[in-house]
Write an enzyme that holds these catalytic residues in place. Structure first.
Site, PDB file in Angstrom:
ATOM      1  N   ASP A  63      44.649  18.243  75.064  1.00  0.00           N
ATOM      2  CA  ASP A  63      45.569  17.605  74.658  1.00  0.00           C
ATOM      3  C   ASP A  63      46.777  17.998  75.684  1.00  0.00           C
ATOM      4  OD1 ASP A  63      47.280  15.498  73.413  1.00  0.00           O
ATOM      5  OD2 ASP A  63      47.771  18.382  72.460  1.00  0.00           O
TER       6      ASP A  63
ATOM      7  N   HIS B 266      44.357  17.429  66.976  1.00  0.00           N
ATOM      8  CA  HIS B 266      45.083  18.302  66.034  1.00  0.00           C
ATOM      9  C   HIS B 266      44.384  19.342  65.912  1.00  0.00           C
ATOM     10  CE1 HIS B 266      47.614  16.300  69.327  1.00  0.00           C
ATOM     11  NE2 HIS B 266      47.345  14.968  68.936  1.00  0.00           N
TER      12      HIS B 266
ATOM     13  N   ASP C 135      37.878  13.692  70.731  1.00  0.00           N
ATOM     14  CA  ASP C 135      38.906  13.210  69.909  1.00  0.00           C
ATOM     15  C   ASP C 135      39.010  12.294  69.124  1.00  0.00           C
ATOM     16  OD1 ASP C 135      41.068  12.551  71.208  1.00  0.00           O
ATOM     17  OD2 ASP C 135      42.319  14.133  70.336  1.00  0.00           O
TER      18      ASP C 135
ATOM     19  N   ASP D 147      40.397  14.440  77.015  1.00  0.00           N
ATOM     20  CA  ASP D 147      41.598  13.912  75.587  1.00  0.00           C
ATOM     21  C   ASP D 147      42.591  13.239  76.533  1.00  0.00           C
ATOM     22  OD1 ASP D 147      43.175  13.710  73.276  1.00  0.00           O
ATOM     23  OD2 ASP D 147      44.305  15.355  73.420  1.00  0.00           O
ATOM     24  N   GLY D 148      43.018  11.859  75.274  1.00  0.00           N
ATOM     25  CA  GLY D 148      44.253  11.171  76.222  1.00  0.00           C
ATOM     26  C   GLY D 148      45.092  10.867  76.009  1.00  0.00           C
TER      27      GLY D 148
ATOM     28  N   GLU E 104      42.481   7.587  76.777  1.00  0.00           N
ATOM     29  CA  GLU E 104      40.931   8.461  76.481  1.00  0.00           C
ATOM     30  C   GLU E 104      40.042   8.101  77.335  1.00  0.00           C
ATOM     31  OE1 GLU E 104      41.113  10.575  74.487  1.00  0.00           O
ATOM     32  OE2 GLU E 104      42.727  10.557  72.613  1.00  0.00           O
TER      33      GLU E 104
END
Length: 153
Positions: A137, A127, A77, A12-13, A55
Site C-alpha cells: 500500500d 489496512h 486485498d 496492492d493498488g 490492483e
C-alpha cells in the site's frame, strides 16, 4: 526436471479518487535453497486510472518480472482480483467473449502473464496490519504521489 521455485507475490493498488492518479505496489518474496529470503519491490504511478486497474496491474507486473515458471501464491486485498480466479469468474468471461467485462485488456494481459505458472490467489483484509500488504500500500500510494506519472495504455 527441477521443481518450480516457490514465490509469494504480495500486491496492492491505490488511487486518489476513483478514477484519479493511482499506483501499484508489488513485492515478490522467495527463499532460496540456502534458506535466504529474497525480496523485490515493484511500483509505478499513473495519471488517470481506477483502483481496480491498479490492483490488476500490480499482479501483472509481478508475474511479468518472473524469469521462469514458478509456483506462485498471490496475496492481495482485492476481492475483484482474487474472486475472478477463486470463484471462476474469469472462465465465464472468456466463455462469453469478455462481454460487458471492464478492464478486458488488463485481464487478458494477466492471463498471458500467469501462463505456465502454478498460481493460487489468497485474499487478505486491507489496512488490517498485514506487514506485506501495508508495504505494498505504501509503495502504491508513494508511486502516485510522484511527478511524471505514466499513462495507462
Amino acid at each position: 526436471m527441477s521443481e518450480k521455485v516457490k514465490v509469494t507475490l504480495y500486491t496492492d493498488g491505490a488511487c486518489s479518487g476513483n478514477p484519479g492518479p493511482g499506483g501499484y505496489g508489488a513485492i515478490l518474496v522467495y527463499v532460496d535453497s540456502n534458506g535466504i529470503t529474497h525480496e523485490k519491490e515493484l511500483s509505478a504511478g499513473f495519471k488517470h486510472v481506477t483502483n481496480n486497474q491498479m490492483e490488476l496491474l500490480a499482479v501483472i507486473i509481478g508475474f511479468e518480472s518472473l524469469k521462469k515458471a514458478a509456483d506462485v501464491t498471490v496475496v492481495s486485498d482485492s476481492k475483484y482480483v482474487c474472486e475472478a480466479f477463486n470463484s471462476n469468474w474469469i472462465d465465464g468471461w472468456v466463455k462469453k467473449n469478455w462481454k460487458n467485462v471492464k478492464n478486458e485488456e488488463l485481464w487478458k494481459r494477466l492471463l498471458k502473464a500467469i501462463h505456465g505458472h502454478d498460481v493460487k490467489f489468497n485474499w487478505v483484509k486491507g489496512h488490517a496490519g498485514h506487514p506485506y500488504n501495508e508495504r505494498c500500500d505504501k509503495l502504491a500510494v508513494n508511486a502516485y504521489k510522484q511527478d511524471n506519472l505514466l499513462e495507462l495504455i
